[in-house]
Scaffold this active site. Sequence first.
Site, PDB file in Angstrom:
ATOM      1  N   HIS A 260       0.855  -1.193   0.000  1.00  0.00           N
ATOM      2  CA  HIS A 260       0.000   0.000   0.000  1.00  0.00           C
ATOM      3  C   HIS A 260       0.884   1.234   0.000  1.00  0.00           C
ATOM      4  O   HIS A 260       1.956   1.228   0.607  1.00  0.00           O
ATOM      5  CB  HIS A 260      -0.897  -0.003   1.250  1.00  0.00           C
ATOM      6  N   ASP A 314      -7.975  -5.245   0.051  1.00  0.00           N
ATOM      7  CA  ASP A 314      -8.442  -6.103  -1.035  1.00  0.00           C
ATOM      8  C   ASP A 314      -8.058  -7.561  -0.858  1.00  0.00           C
ATOM      9  O   ASP A 314      -8.530  -8.421  -1.598  1.00  0.00           O
ATOM     10  CB  ASP A 314      -7.876  -5.596  -2.377  1.00  0.00           C
TER      11      ASP A 314
HETATM   12  N1  CMC Z   1       4.079  -7.192  -4.541  1.00  0.00           N
HETATM   13  C1  CMC Z   1       5.430  -7.239  -4.561  1.00  0.00           C
HETATM   14  N2  CMC Z   1       6.215  -6.171  -4.350  1.00  0.00           N
HETATM   15  C2  CMC Z   1       5.600  -5.011  -4.102  1.00  0.00           C
HETATM   16  C3  CMC Z   1       4.212  -4.899  -4.036  1.00  0.00           C
HETATM   17  C4  CMC Z   1       3.437  -6.054  -4.289  1.00  0.00           C
HETATM   18  N3  CMC Z   1       2.112  -6.007  -4.265  1.00  0.00           N
HETATM   19  N4  CMC Z   1       3.877  -3.618  -3.770  1.00  0.00           N
HETATM   20  C5  CMC Z   1       5.021  -2.943  -3.649  1.00  0.00           C
HETATM   21  N5  CMC Z   1       6.056  -3.782  -3.855  1.00  0.00           N
HETATM   22  C6  CMC Z   1       7.487  -3.444  -3.794  1.00  0.00           C
HETATM   23  C7  CMC Z   1       7.944  -2.839  -5.100  1.00  0.00           C
HETATM   24  O1  CMC Z   1       8.407  -3.815  -5.994  1.00  0.00           O
HETATM   25  C8  CMC Z   1       9.048  -1.923  -4.618  1.00  0.00           C
HETATM   26  O2  CMC Z   1      10.176  -2.693  -4.346  1.00  0.00           O
HETATM   27  P1  CMC Z   1      11.660  -2.107  -4.639  1.00  0.00           P
HETATM   28  O3  CMC Z   1      11.784  -0.901  -3.769  1.00  0.00           O
HETATM   29  O4  CMC Z   1      12.571  -3.222  -4.280  1.00  0.00           O
HETATM   30  O5  CMC Z   1      11.673  -1.780  -6.097  1.00  0.00           O
HETATM   31  C9  CMC Z   1       8.539  -1.406  -3.277  1.00  0.00           C
HETATM   32  O6  CMC Z   1       7.635  -2.421  -2.814  1.00  0.00           O
HETATM   33  C10 CMC Z   1       7.784  -0.092  -3.379  1.00  0.00           C
HETATM   34  O7  CMC Z   1       6.861  -0.198  -4.456  1.00  0.00           O
HETATM   35  P2  CMC Z   1       6.134   1.028  -5.129  1.00  0.00           P
HETATM   36  O8  CMC Z   1       5.609   0.584  -6.454  1.00  0.00           O
HETATM   37  O9  CMC Z   1       6.989   2.240  -5.099  1.00  0.00           O
HETATM   38  O10 CMC Z   1       4.990   1.265  -4.110  1.00  0.00           O
HETATM   39  P3  CMC Z   1       3.669   2.042  -4.376  1.00  0.00           P
HETATM   40  O11 CMC Z   1       3.425   2.871  -3.187  1.00  0.00           O
HETATM   41  O12 CMC Z   1       3.621   2.738  -5.693  1.00  0.00           O
HETATM   42  O13 CMC Z   1       2.649   0.813  -4.452  1.00  0.00           O
HETATM   43  C11 CMC Z   1       0.619  -0.270  -4.693  1.00  0.00           C
HETATM   44  C12 CMC Z   1       1.394   0.793  -3.927  1.00  0.00           C
HETATM   45  C13 CMC Z   1      -0.726  -0.457  -4.020  1.00  0.00           C
HETATM   46  C14 CMC Z   1       0.404   0.213  -6.131  1.00  0.00           C
HETATM   47  C15 CMC Z   1       1.431  -1.588  -4.690  1.00  0.00           C
HETATM   48  O14 CMC Z   1       1.688  -2.030  -3.376  1.00  0.00           O
HETATM   49  C16 CMC Z   1       0.752  -2.686  -5.487  1.00  0.00           C
HETATM   50  O15 CMC Z   1       0.875  -2.730  -6.719  1.00  0.00           O
HETATM   51  N6  CMC Z   1      -0.016  -3.601  -4.808  1.00  0.00           N
HETATM   52  C17 CMC Z   1      -0.743  -4.632  -5.495  1.00  0.00           C
HETATM   53  C18 CMC Z   1      -2.069  -4.097  -5.994  1.00  0.00           C
HETATM   54  C19 CMC Z   1      -3.054  -3.884  -4.864  1.00  0.00           C
HETATM   55  O16 CMC Z   1      -3.226  -4.745  -4.014  1.00  0.00           O
HETATM   56  N7  CMC Z   1      -3.743  -2.737  -4.901  1.00  0.00           N
HETATM   57  C20 CMC Z   1      -4.742  -2.413  -3.884  1.00  0.00           C
HETATM   58  C21 CMC Z   1      -4.281  -1.303  -3.011  1.00  0.00           C
HETATM   59  S1  CMC Z   1      -5.280  -1.076  -1.558  1.00  0.00           S
HETATM   60  C22 CMC Z   1      -6.867  -0.766  -2.060  1.00  0.00           C
HETATM   61  C23 CMC Z   1      -7.026   0.366  -3.008  1.00  0.00           C
HETATM   62  O17 CMC Z   1      -6.401   1.417  -2.859  1.00  0.00           O
HETATM   63  O18 CMC Z   1      -7.804   0.209  -3.918  1.00  0.00           O
END
Ligand code: CMC
Length: 377
Positions: A260, A314
């Site tokens: 998240h 989720d």
């Molecule tokens: N699985 C594996 N690695 C992850 C994930 C994940 N779901 N989420 C983040 N990471 C890692 C990412 O690879 C990165 O690693 P590194 O620093 O080594 O490159 C680090 O964590 C930071 O990632 P980021 O992309 O900068 O983080 P973000 O804040 O942009 O991501 C997110 C937030 C929700 C987009 C992401 O966690 C994600 O894609 N999650 C899966 C989709 C999901 O479940 N979405 C629902 C969110 S909650 C409900 C809603 O808002 O609708």
Amino acid sequence: MADAYVPGLEGVPVTESKISFIDGKKGILEYRGVPIQVLAEKSTFEETAYLLLWGKFPARGELEQFDQELRSHRRVKYGILDLIKCLPNTSHPMDILQACVAALGTYYSARDVADKEENHRSVIRLIAKLPTIVAAFERIRRGDEPVRPRDDLSHSANFLWMLTEREPDPLAVRIMDVCLVLHAEHTMNASTFGGLVTASTLANPYSVASSAVGVLSGPLHGGANEEVVIMLREIGSVEKVRPYIEELIRAKTRIMGVGHRVYKVKDPRAPILQRLAEQLFSQKGESPLYRIASEVERVVVEHLGAKGIYPNVDFYSGIVYDKLGIPLDQFTPIFAISRVAGWMAHWLEQMERNRLFRPEEIYTGEHDLPYIPLERR
Ligand code: CMC
């Protein structure tokens, strides 16, 4: 002008708001200062929506009036039902919902967003009618007539009634209601921001809500709950969890339902959903998906917990909806029928002191290029 580019606007405040609060390190979520756990245990969707919209718990008479207004605006014009019938029944329900929410605006003249009474009516119509649209598409795509909403049922009970045309089971109603409470608001998330960008142009509230529905539909936002169940089904058994998840981590593939932008601990809504799931399974039989999910959580936390990656809302919501017999692609529309309360709360707040969202970009292209005639390119 600020010259630092912040990808994804991470950590950049885009407004001031009194509607909700998150502490991502402590795992706190409050609506109008009230902890989410308290609302999940004691409130209803109708009362929570009132709290979000107008910033206080309603007195008995206020709640009765709000509830009555919602009940009396559940029906949609036959043109909306005809629109659903005209669109491909293979469409994703979020695409249908986005189109129908925009189409609602063709029936109601809500162009003067300074008209507070009209704004109130728009908020009521949107919250009341979204479940009717979602249920109508479900019926129509199965070849059945939409079920007319009933005004003797609560918001959640009526939604389940319109989906199935069966008298809803009290446990299913309570669980659906808690799910709606949990999803109703979440500070400046992508769909709320999307809606507010539209709102800032003084567009009508139906355009605001349909923009937000479109933003919610993506798998990085509301669409994740659907992806989680697809993943759990694909894993198939508890023994296959570890190799499956470790392979995703090795390949740097995103695991759906975890991670998240704000929470760096377990999302406070996830344990509430877990308890609901357990309650449901004790009455309606175990779900193999739940055992697989618990193991996925264990393996994810073991490998990625140090990075702050834990289950988000989720992760467990899809398992609950699945057990309630709701089709996979309707999970995100259920998110929308709840979150519309939060979107509208932010819209009302924005209308009190609106300023057009018009950010900047950092141009990285070229300048002063010549025009090359077509035959010389
Ligand atoms: N699985 C594996 N690695 C992850 C994930 C994940 N779901 N989420 C983040 N990471 C890692 C990412 O690879 C990165 O690693 P590194 O620093 O080594 O490159 C680090 O964590 C930071 O990632 P980021 O992309 O900068 O983080 P973000 O804040 O942009 O991501 C997110 C937030 C929700 C987009 C992401 O966690 C994600 O894609 N999650 C899966 C989709 C999901 O479940 N979405 C629902 C969110 S909650 C409900 C809603 O808002 O609708």
